[in-house]
Design an enzyme around this catalytic site. Structure first.
Site, mmCIF file in Angstrom:
data_model
loop_
_atom_site.group_PDB
_atom_site.id
_atom_site.type_symbol
_atom_site.label_atom_id
_atom_site.label_comp_id
_atom_site.label_asym_id
_atom_site.label_seq_id
_atom_site.Cartn_x
_atom_site.Cartn_y
_atom_site.Cartn_z
ATOM 1 N N ARG B 301 -9.010 -0.188 2.142
ATOM 2 C CA ARG B 301 -7.830 0.277 2.878
ATOM 3 C C ARG B 301 -7.718 -0.417 4.239
ATOM 4 N NH1 ARG B 301 -7.319 6.663 0.834
ATOM 5 N NH2 ARG B 301 -6.530 5.947 -1.164
ATOM 6 N N TYR B 441 -0.151 -0.740 -2.232
ATOM 7 C CA TYR B 441 -1.446 -0.681 -2.929
ATOM 8 C C TYR B 441 -2.572 -0.107 -2.071
ATOM 9 C CZ TYR B 441 -2.234 -5.773 -1.613
ATOM 10 O OH TYR B 441 -2.386 -6.962 -1.002
ATOM 11 N N GLU B 442 -3.685 0.182 -2.719
ATOM 12 C CA GLU B 442 -4.809 0.897 -2.077
ATOM 13 C C GLU B 442 -4.393 2.254 -1.523
ATOM 14 O OE1 GLU B 442 -7.426 -1.393 -3.436
ATOM 15 O OE2 GLU B 442 -7.962 0.349 -2.242
ATOM 16 N N GLY B 443 -3.567 2.961 -2.281
ATOM 17 C CA GLY B 443 -3.062 4.256 -1.814
ATOM 18 C C GLY B 443 -1.789 4.021 -1.022
#
Lengths: 591, 591
Positions: B301, B441-443
């Site tokens: 993140r 992306y990545e949450g």
């Protein structure tokens, strides 16, 4: 797939933008509410059923240049044929040239829906409408006789040729040359870039309106003339004659609107004809071309604003449909083990409501601008001045704010799709790519902000803008007294936003008065946003009260209570931000 | 062309994010300021001279799937070879596996520069670093012996396999199956989508980390295990053996990062091997896979946050260079008849300063997050808890805010280019297209906001966040007392912004305390923005004071006086906006 929001558009025209009053007062002849409804429904049907299904192929295949010819995407020439056979090209065109002479408000509403279907397609006919408008106002009767009918039916398309490599925002720098010929025509020489639909396979002739400079013209913007330059010259019997000395040298590889050919046009290169020089006819007076073009550009600015509204609407519909379909996670207090549709998640709700509310605010401003244009044409006496000033004031707002909203809403829509939004097949990314041109062309949004502050605020020494704000305050009072519980504290929020607008306005008027134009311009962009937010939210709330619509009232409240707080921030930036900007900007120019 | 801003990055690390103190206290062994400077300079050189020149071809050609093989853009395999031969892959890797064990702060600074060179290229090695991190913390010694060295040198790359069509943000829904084999290994069956560099032509083996579910696993997130699944199995001598039963079925056609192959990976389809099932090794314990993956995801993140900073920096440099070059119009009080560079126009100045200031605020937050991660590793006792909580708190801020800023700044950069910005050849549009994935992306950034409010604010019953705000207040006091005239009223503006942050924080903590989590989440996204703006601006100002830099002070003042007013609006939305949102949202779920 896009469905034309005919009911919502009808609400906006009737209850927000003044169509009802215009019809009631008989300003639009025998145009009835029923006819309005029928036209909107049919224009919406064409957008949803004919244009929208061909948007994807337009994006994927794009326009191609092959052997000097532009090939539009598969199915598009047929789509154009259907479009013009439906009579849509003639919607707002003058009746004496075969048009239907309908109000700009209706034209703009239809334009929104066509652009929601496909921006890349709808921009083409928009330019023809602009050409019709410029020729009607400025061309000689002979020119009109030769060209107007075919432009009105859409048998031929029109283009606008302004930009050159060194002359973008600054048209005064243009170099395209016009020479007087013995027969009263002119010969045009030069290169124009970014010419939308400069070449295409929709129509068998193309009518270019071209800005150029006579040999003895004054420097700068006061030495620019406007010429009509057809792709094919006409024989005396009106049949198509020889190819004029103009061609498309290349088309651009753009971020979006791939179906719309963006052409580099070369005039007078000698490629066609016995002697070099594209044959042109003067439109209006010599050296007064920019004034002629401004007629066209103002309407084009509103049309581009509509593209912002249109893409925002399409993006909202797409994101809402996805959010209702896609399931991830479970919201609290759900029964069963199934995942919840993401539309039930708080953060997605906020995103979708913001998309919807901002789209409505943008639409309210754009339609109100169209209304002012109509009123300036349909009223008489003192009223004309008032409505012309109103149209002048609203034009930069109606161009910049909706196009910014278009980009913001398209980007939020992509985000709602999560990872799928980044995949081109989904179509959400294409809306963002398309939307991104609108804040740039027809005068960048920075230019609009400068226009608003430097030219529109000073109208009548500030009297017009003050009058407009007073009207908005009246609306806010009406909202406050409306006794609709769904409005919550909307009236109070509007009042505070209008305080911010007034304070920022007075600050800028004071700077202009003190001949500190440059200082005023530092705050131009945040000021435009502040103006549009305060005015747009007020208009949306007025519509909710006028229509006694609980749903509209709830949306209006969301807009007021979640987005109007921004006006205080923008005001502070306008009023207090310039000094720190000036201090920090020094380093930008170094290096 | 991008030039690594090594000096500015050094300033940020040293004066904003605490590197100086870390070095002074000897927490990082014999790492000296000179060595830091040398590493940054060399990483920057690699970004500017090796990566950046290949960004364009990466965007144009993209990754291709041909006959089951992924072909990366021309020159990229060679670029990767140079990159790993330069030792860059090992920068932050553990020393006992051949890594350099440098602080995360340095790794992150280098990562920023590589991503400015090309996001699509830099994302590949980033995933290898994540895999190294997850294996180091959770894998058995045998697994580490087999894989770590080659991952650390970059001879092999690693991937993260989480997402499935029905399991995106909600990993609990994943269905990929893992069966126990007699020899202690596992067989994996299922489909994973959106796998970055899932297949490539950089390395001769690929180490997939795959989330899957055992037959007897509990439902939801508590039944997920993590497996290592190599593309090629190894012989006993460490040589590459047979192809494992995994392959790339397709790659996505994306809006941006075209050079990065985004793969659909099929496990256990029987395409390779005698019996179907991809051979995998358990990492960590059964059913504890998500915890293992979270180690990796937190660092990922931050790495994605760096992509936001990186693209913003690249877009700023590009726009500034264009604005200095491009001439249009004339600003008042210029002599001569030449047009002015557009950098001299007020509205362009505002745009460029906003780009620069927001980039710095984003960088300050991201580097501070890296600093907290370092401190949690390098300190001991109570301090570890403090710094781990700080890293936890800053991670969602460091992912979401910089990636939003990346999109905003790239979009502003495109706008500065005018019409040229919309033409792909210019490269400004490609930065926007690349930047647009990072908020997803990545949450998604919505997930980050939820994480911030629901999980990070309650740390220590709110004690940690309150402590952090108190530190920021201390900084604001320092700024107020700094006696640097270039700071103007920055200290006062910071104080007001921190008041807003505190009020919104207390409001949310109260809602959480009253078990009204859902109500709190309605304000999550505006709260995250408010937090990041207030904290980022404070950090930038602290850096200006610490470095006694007049230029930094002027930029800090611009940020405070032109953008901090937004915090009051955001606070109002957080505190007052939820009711109107709830009232209006009902209609979203219908239809």
């Amino acid at each position: 797939m896009y469905r034309a929001p005919v009911e919502e558009i009808g609400h906006m025209l009737t209850h927000v933008a003044g169509l009802k009053k215009m019809l009631d007062e008989g300003l639009t002849g025998d145009l009835s509410p029923d006819l309005v409804e029928a036209i909107l429904a049919e224009a919406g049907r064409f957008a949803s059923e004919e244009i929208a299904p061909l948007a994807r192929v337009g994006d994927e295949k794009g326009a191609q240049l092959k052997d000097g010819k532009v090939i539009t995407p598969p199915g598009w020439p047929e789509l154009y044929r259907k479009w013009r056979q439906g009579g849509w090209n003639a919607l707002a065109a003058p009746e004496h040239w075969g048009g239907q002479g309908l109000p700009m408000m209706l034209a703009v509403a239809a334009l929104e829906m066509w652009n929601s279907g496909s921006m890349a397609f709808a921009i083409g006919p928009t330019l023809t409408m602009g050409a019709i408008d410029a020729l009607e106002k400025h061309a000689s009767e002979d020119l009109k006789k030769a060209y107007m009918e075919k432009l009105v039916t859409g048998e031929w398309m029109g283009t606008m040729n302004l930009t050159e490599p060194q002359a973008g925002s600054d048209l005064g720098a243009l170099k395209t040359r016009a020479e007087r010929a013995a027969d009263g025509t002119y010969r045009i020489f030069g290169q124009k870039i970014f010419i939308t639909y400069g070449e295409q396979d929709f129509t068998d002739n193309i009518v270019h309106l071209v800005l150029a400079r006579l040999p003895d013209a004054p420097a700068g913007t006061k030495g620019i003339s406007l010429f009509l330059v057809p792709k094919f010259l006409m024989g005396d019997d009106g049949s198509l004659g020889p190819h004029n000395d103009v061609f498309c040298a290349s088309i651009e590889h753009k971020l979006g609107i791939h179906g719309s050919p963006t052409c580099t046009m070369i005039y007078g290169d000698g490629k066609f004809g016995a002697t070099p020089g594209a044959v042109g006819w003067l439109v209006g007076e010599e050296n007064r071309g920019l004034a002629c073009m401004f007629t066209m550009m103002n309407n084009a600015r509103l049309a581009v604003g509509m593209q912002g509204v249109a893409v925002a609407e399409a993006a909202y519909q797409k994101a809402l449909a996805y959010a209702r379909e896609r399931r991830q996670g479970r919201v609290p207090n759900t029964t069963g083990s199934e995942m919840s549709p993401i539309v039930e998640h708080p953060d997605i709700k906020r995103t979708l409501l913001t998309m919807k509310a901002m789209t409505q605010a943008a639409r309210a401003i754009a339609y109100s601008c169209a209304h002012a244009i109509d009123m300036a044409r349909l009223t008489g006496g003192e009223e004309v001045v008032h409505w012309q000033q109103r149209a002048n004031l609203l034009t930069p707002l109606a161009k910049a704010f909706p196009t910014d909203v278009g980009v913001e809403v398209a980007s939020l829509g992509l985000q709602v799709h999560g990872g799928m939004g980044y995949i081109e097949e989904t179509g959400a990314a294409a809306l963002l790519r398309d939307a991104r041109i609108a804040p740039i062309y027809e005068g960048t949004n920075g230019i609009q902000a400068i226009d608003l502050v430097a030219r529109k605020l000073p109208q009548g020494n500030g009297a017009h803008v003050r009058g407009f704000i007073a009207e908005l305050r009246q609306d806010a009072e009406t909202v406050r007294g409306a006794n609709m519980p769904e409005l919550g504290d909307t009236g109070e929020y509007l009042g505070a936003a209008l305080d911010d607008l007034e304070e920022a306005t007075e600050h800028l008027l004071r700077l202009l008065d003190e001949e500190q134009a440059e200082a005023a311009l530092y705050g131009a962009t945040p000021y435009l946003r502040l103006f549009a937010l305060a005015a747009g939210a007020t208009m949306v709330a007025r519509g909710a009260v006028s229509a006694k619509s609980a749903a509209q009232a709830r949306l209006s409240r969301y807009l007021a209570e979640n987005h109007l707080a921004e006006t205080a921030a923008l005001k502070r930036t306008v009023v207090e931000g310039a000094d720190s900007l000036l201090a920090a900007a020094g380093e930008l120019e170094e290096g």
